[in-house]
Design a protein around this motif. Structure first.
Motif, mmCIF file in Angstrom:
data_model
loop_
_atom_site.group_PDB
_atom_site.id
_atom_site.type_symbol
_atom_site.label_atom_id
_atom_site.label_comp_id
_atom_site.label_asym_id
_atom_site.label_seq_id
_atom_site.Cartn_x
_atom_site.Cartn_y
_atom_site.Cartn_z
ATOM 1 N N ASN A 262 0.844 -1.196 0.000
ATOM 2 C CA ASN A 262 0.000 0.000 0.000
ATOM 3 C C ASN A 262 0.881 1.248 0.000
ATOM 4 O OD1 ASN A 262 -2.530 -1.238 -0.021
ATOM 5 N ND2 ASN A 262 -2.515 -1.518 2.194
ATOM 6 N N ILE A 263 0.675 2.111 -0.986
ATOM 7 C CA ILE A 263 1.463 3.341 -1.137
ATOM 8 C C ILE A 263 0.605 4.519 -0.696
ATOM 9 C CG2 ILE A 263 2.795 4.775 -2.691
ATOM 10 C CD1 ILE A 263 3.915 1.965 -2.411
ATOM 11 N N ALA A 264 1.056 5.248 0.298
ATOM 12 C CA ALA A 264 0.296 6.391 0.814
ATOM 13 C C ALA A 264 0.333 7.552 -0.171
ATOM 14 C CB ALA A 264 0.874 6.839 2.155
ATOM 15 N N ILE A 265 -0.842 8.166 -0.363
ATOM 16 C CA ILE A 265 -0.960 9.382 -1.170
ATOM 17 C C ILE A 265 -1.943 10.311 -0.452
ATOM 18 C CG2 ILE A 265 -0.345 8.434 -3.432
ATOM 19 C CD1 ILE A 265 -3.298 7.980 -3.950
ATOM 20 N N GLY A 266 -2.323 11.387 -1.087
ATOM 21 C CA GLY A 266 -3.266 12.323 -0.494
ATOM 22 C C GLY A 266 -3.159 13.689 -1.143
ATOM 23 N N PRO A 267 -3.713 14.726 -0.515
ATOM 24 C CA PRO A 267 -3.648 16.085 -1.069
ATOM 25 C C PRO A 267 -2.273 16.708 -0.823
ATOM 26 C CG PRO A 267 -4.823 16.106 1.014
ATOM 27 C CD PRO A 267 -4.520 14.666 0.723
ATOM 28 N N VAL A 268 -1.278 16.188 -1.529
ATOM 29 C CA VAL A 268 0.111 16.545 -1.250
ATOM 30 C C VAL A 268 0.467 17.922 -1.821
ATOM 31 C CG1 VAL A 268 2.515 15.816 -1.469
ATOM 32 C CG2 VAL A 268 0.705 14.094 -1.281
ATOM 33 N N ALA A 269 0.194 18.147 -3.109
ATOM 34 C CA ALA A 269 0.677 19.355 -3.783
ATOM 35 C C ALA A 269 0.158 20.632 -3.135
ATOM 36 C CB ALA A 269 0.277 19.324 -5.262
ATOM 37 N N SER A 270 -1.115 20.617 -2.699
ATOM 38 C CA SER A 270 -1.682 21.831 -2.103
ATOM 39 C C SER A 270 -0.981 22.177 -0.797
ATOM 40 C CB SER A 270 -3.178 21.638 -1.848
ATOM 41 O OG SER A 270 -3.419 20.505 -1.026
ATOM 42 N N GLN A 271 -0.555 21.156 -0.033
ATOM 43 C CA GLN A 271 0.159 21.448 1.209
ATOM 44 C C GLN A 271 1.606 21.845 0.935
ATOM 45 O OE1 GLN A 271 -0.378 19.030 4.766
ATOM 46 N NE2 GLN A 271 1.820 19.131 5.164
ATOM 47 N N ILE A 272 2.248 21.200 -0.024
ATOM 48 C CA ILE A 272 3.664 21.481 -0.277
ATOM 49 C C ILE A 272 3.838 22.888 -0.837
ATOM 50 C CG2 ILE A 272 5.714 20.737 -1.534
ATOM 51 C CD1 ILE A 272 4.499 18.887 0.765
ATOM 52 N N ALA A 273 2.891 23.354 -1.647
ATOM 53 C CA ALA A 273 3.022 24.700 -2.221
ATOM 54 C C ALA A 273 3.119 25.752 -1.120
ATOM 55 C CB ALA A 273 1.842 24.985 -3.145
ATOM 56 N N ILE A 274 2.200 25.716 -0.164
ATOM 57 C CA ILE A 274 2.235 26.728 0.896
ATOM 58 C C ILE A 274 3.289 26.376 1.944
ATOM 59 C CG2 ILE A 274 0.393 25.632 2.236
ATOM 60 C CD1 ILE A 274 1.241 29.422 1.871
ATOM 61 N N LYS A 275 3.608 25.106 2.081
ATOM 62 C CA LYS A 275 4.701 24.708 2.974
ATOM 63 C C LYS A 275 5.978 25.446 2.594
ATOM 64 C CE LYS A 275 7.998 20.920 2.602
ATOM 65 N NZ LYS A 275 8.227 19.509 2.235
ATOM 66 N N GLN A 276 6.269 25.541 1.299
ATOM 67 C CA GLN A 276 7.505 26.177 0.854
ATOM 68 C C GLN A 276 7.356 27.693 0.723
ATOM 69 O OE1 GLN A 276 9.500 24.110 1.478
ATOM 70 N NE2 GLN A 276 9.906 22.509 -0.020
ATOM 71 N N LEU A 277 6.272 28.158 0.144
ATOM 72 C CA LEU A 277 6.090 29.596 -0.029
ATOM 73 C C LEU A 277 6.019 30.314 1.317
ATOM 74 C CD1 LEU A 277 3.485 29.565 -2.923
ATOM 75 C CD2 LEU A 277 5.773 30.580 -3.050
ATOM 76 N N GLY A 278 5.413 29.669 2.314
ATOM 77 C CA GLY A 278 5.284 30.281 3.630
ATOM 78 C C GLY A 278 6.428 29.960 4.553
ATOM 79 N N THR A 279 7.494 29.347 4.021
ATOM 80 C CA THR A 279 8.643 28.883 4.815
ATOM 81 C C THR A 279 8.167 28.145 6.061
ATOM 82 O OG1 THR A 279 8.919 31.031 5.959
ATOM 83 C CG2 THR A 279 10.190 30.671 3.940
ATOM 84 N N ASN A 280 7.199 27.250 5.861
ATOM 85 C CA ASN A 280 6.693 26.432 6.957
ATOM 86 C C ASN A 280 7.560 25.187 7.134
ATOM 87 O OD1 ASN A 280 3.944 27.756 7.673
ATOM 88 N ND2 ASN A 280 3.928 27.665 5.449
ATOM 89 N N GLY A 281 7.640 24.367 6.077
ATOM 90 C CA GLY A 281 8.558 23.233 6.083
ATOM 91 C C GLY A 281 7.971 21.896 6.455
ATOM 92 N N GLY A 282 6.746 21.868 6.991
ATOM 93 C CA GLY A 282 6.168 20.598 7.405
ATOM 94 C C GLY A 282 5.800 19.725 6.220
ATOM 95 N N GLY A 283 6.288 18.501 6.197
ATOM 96 C CA GLY A 283 6.060 17.631 5.062
ATOM 97 C C GLY A 283 4.798 16.805 5.186
ATOM 98 N N PHE A 284 4.235 16.420 4.058
ATOM 99 C CA PHE A 284 3.099 15.497 4.048
ATOM 100 C C PHE A 284 3.571 14.106 4.454
ATOM 101 C CE2 PHE A 284 -0.118 12.688 2.381
ATOM 102 C CZ PHE A 284 -1.299 13.388 2.495
ATOM 103 N N PHE A 285 4.791 13.764 4.038
ATOM 104 C CA PHE A 285 5.358 12.453 4.337
ATOM 105 C C PHE A 285 6.445 12.584 5.402
ATOM 106 C CE2 PHE A 285 3.820 12.203 -0.052
ATOM 107 C CZ PHE A 285 2.992 11.088 0.013
ATOM 108 N N ASN A 286 6.758 11.463 6.027
ATOM 109 C CA ASN A 286 7.696 11.459 7.149
ATOM 110 C C ASN A 286 9.082 11.958 6.753
ATOM 111 O OD1 ASN A 286 8.629 10.905 9.777
ATOM 112 N ND2 ASN A 286 9.349 8.895 9.166
ATOM 113 N N VAL A 287 9.570 11.567 5.580
ATOM 114 C CA VAL A 287 10.926 11.966 5.177
ATOM 115 C C VAL A 287 10.915 13.272 4.391
ATOM 116 C CG1 VAL A 287 11.883 9.650 5.235
ATOM 117 C CG2 VAL A 287 10.815 10.478 3.127
ATOM 118 N N ASN A 288 9.784 13.983 4.437
ATOM 119 C CA ASN A 288 9.702 15.332 3.886
ATOM 120 C C ASN A 288 10.050 15.339 2.396
ATOM 121 O OD1 ASN A 288 10.398 18.446 3.782
ATOM 122 N ND2 ASN A 288 9.429 18.095 5.756
ATOM 123 N N ALA A 289 10.846 16.293 1.953
ATOM 124 C CA ALA A 289 11.097 16.468 0.520
ATOM 125 C C ALA A 289 12.087 15.458 -0.046
ATOM 126 C CB ALA A 289 11.590 17.891 0.246
ATOM 127 N N ALA A 290 12.542 14.489 0.768
ATOM 128 C CA ALA A 290 13.308 13.373 0.224
ATOM 129 C C ALA A 290 12.388 12.306 -0.355
ATOM 130 C CB ALA A 290 14.204 12.768 1.304
#
Length: 569
Positions: A217-245
């Motif tokens: 089972n491969i986890a997915i979800g609403p990733v792109a919408s969170q990553i866009a503001i994660k980076q633009l807002g210098t938040n940094g919290g990843g959708f996945f455990n290993v973040n942007a790796a």
């Protein structure tokens, strides 16, 4: 190091500055209340939000009211997010069926996202429902970033205004930050991220057949919408455990470059906006010279250290030309890993595309130092600018002492109150980082969570509290942080790191706004030339470096010496 690697780094910085110049001009118009190209579409929405909230956009606030409004909004955001995390198991859009977070983890996570830290003591794809990700975490990614921008604009108004009682209206500034800057950029860049292969779906997972025929089972979800503001807002919290790796959070080298651009563009643009709002673009250029001199130096040291590799790996027969690839993604390589590590900590972002704990000791020292410098290179959205201006106040005070004149900055006399508040703000980081580190390293309970011995273990603890107090959110790995001690103490470190800094900074804004703005005289120390740039760099290095040098010597510097002697941990 290779010419190709440096070319990638250079292209990225050029693209950031090229886009930040017009964006900064646009931001200045937004916060000056001027009409812009988005006004026909978003103007009615903005006015409707004010009517709905009962906010008078023409009513100015003094620094105390502005600060209280900010604290009230953030307190409400914390309470809402904490409730969502505690009730996650009964809330909708939870295809994974995740239950509630424990009280200490919910407290840590709610504080983390409200303070723009995004420290994560959990694995996102194994802990958070889609509802929690979208309604809880992503919303706070917008609000915490908007808070930082609004506070920076309030301080800029302190310099720009003369004999004024107010510094703006927090609710207006936060609304405009979200509507005109964060939302449009997040929407456009999220679509681009989807085009690079990033998932955006309400599904929780899908089944895949592996090469040996097993089901996974491969986890997915609403990733792109969170990553866009994660980076633009210098938040940094990843959708996945290993973040942007993770390959779904950062699928390609092109997407990786886009995410670094996202991290830098607003924080750089707001410095240009500062130049427009005070009517002197030279001041903005001087601050950016300081920022990029130090940031590029950090990138260079990290890249050099990782390209040099380690003696132990070379003795094991690995090709030294490959450098230290431990903990890094092959699709990014050394250059983009070193660039990301320096940018994410020169900012207050905290996203990672490589494991900082696997860097060489000197390579790992770079992100640690950049956090300790105050994350003002160019820092988090808004928080970087007001942190840089606090350092500038201290720098002109030092210059005034040297020449025997009352210090001035941007036409405002810098007197005892401003200097005291600036020094008070600058003490927040060392007090809470070193204090909590000393406790955690010596008490038997928290020490059990440290994954490595010797200097590397000390660096893990030092990095964790630096990341929390500095509102960064990245980790040095190997630290078992999801325990009541770490969740609670790191939560308080984040709170103090954010709000104990903001209050004296806002007192400075109110004091400066009330002062008359004076014309420059023959005795005024120029703050737009090379001499001021060098002075400000010196102040930043002294305040951010020397306060922590003994801790650096016991941690990464000692580890580097031992690594060269062939010892490992």
């Amino acid at each position: 190091m290779t010419s190709n690697g440096w070319l990638q780094i250079a292209i990225l910085f050029i693209a950031v500055v090229a886009c930040a110049i017009p964006l900064g001009r646009f931001m200045a118009r937004v916060f000056a209340g001027e009409r812009n190209f988005l006004t026909p579409v978003l103007g009615p929405v903005e006015r409707g939000l004010y009517r709905l909230a009962g906010v008078d956009p023409d009513k100015e606030q003094g620094w105390v009211a502005y600060t209280l409004g900010m604290l009230a909004l953030n307190a409400a955001g914390f309470a809402l997010l904490y409730a969502i995390l505690r009730l996650q198991g009964v809330l909708p859009v939870n295809p994974q069926g995740f239950g509630a977070l424990t009280p200490d983890l919910a407290f840590n996570t709610a504080v983390s996202f409200v303070t723009n830290t995004n420290w994560q003591a959990y694995g996102g794809e194994t802990t958070m429902s889609n509802f929690s990700q979208m309604v809880g975490l992503t919303v706070q990614n917008f609000l915490s970033a908007a808070t930082g921008i609004a506070l920076a604009i309030a301080l800029v108004r302190g310099f720009a205004r003369s004999g004024a009682a107010g510094v703006g209206n927090f609710f207006v500034d936060a609304t405009r930050s979200t509507l005109y800057i964060l939302l449009p950029l997040a929407f456009v860049t999220a679509l681009i991220l989807v085009a690079t292969g990033m998932p955006q779906t309400l599904d929780g997972s899908f089944a895949a057949t592996t090469l040996d025929g097993a089901q996974q089972n491969i986890a997915i979800g609403p990733v792109a919408s969170q990553i866009a503001i994660k980076q633009l807002g210098t938040n940094g919290g990843g959708f996945f455990n290993v973040n942007a790796a993770h390959p779904f959070e950062n699928p390609t080298a092109l997407g990786n470059m886009l995410q670094v651009w996202q991290m830098l563009v607003i924080s750089t643009a707001i410095v240009f906006a500062f130049g427009h709002l005070i009517g002197d673009k030279r001041q903005a250029k001087a601050l950016l010279a300081v920022v990029f001199i130090l940031l590029i130096a950090g990138v260079a040291v990290a890249y050099w250290a990782e390209a040099a590799g380690t003696p132990v790996l070379q003795q094991a027969g690995l090709d030294p030309a490959g450098g230290n690839m431990e903990g890094k993604e092959v699709r990014f390589g050394l250059a983009l890993s070193a660039l990301w590590a320096a940018v994410t900590t020169g900012l207050s972002c905290g996203a990672v595309n490589a494991m900082h704990g696997s860097f060489t000791p000197l390579g790992g020292l770079v992100p640690l130092v950049l956090i300790k410098l105050g994350e003002i290179l160019p820092g988090g959205v808004g928080s970087g600018l007001y942190g840089l201006l606090v350092m500038a106040i201290i720098a002109v005070f030092v210059a005034g002492l040297m020449v025997g004149r009352t210090p001035e900055y941007l036409g405002k006399k810098i007197e005892a109150k401003e200097v005291k508040m600036a020094v008070l703000a600058s003490l927040v980081l060392p007090i809470f980082v070193l204090g909590f580190t000393a406790l955690a390293a010596n008490l038997p309970g928290p020490a059990a969570g440290i994954g490595n011995g010797g200097p590397h273990g000390l660096t893990e603890v030092l990095y964790a509290y630096a990341s929390g107090t500095g509102n960064n959110g990245s980790a040095f790995a190997s630290l078992s942080a999801n325990t009541p001690w770490w969740n609670t103490t790191l939560g308080f470190a984040m709170l103090f790191g954010r709000f104990a800094y903001i209050v004296p900074m806002m007192a400075i804004a109110g004091s400066l706004a009330a002062k008359p703005r004076l014309a420059a005289s023959t005795g005024t120390f120029p703050t737009h030339g090379p001499l001021f740039v060098a002075l400000l760099i010196g102040v930043i290095l002294i305040l951010g470096g020397l306060q922590f040098f003994p801790a650096f010597a016991l941690g990464p510097i000692a580890e580097q010496v031992q690594m060269l002697a062939g010892k490992t941990f």
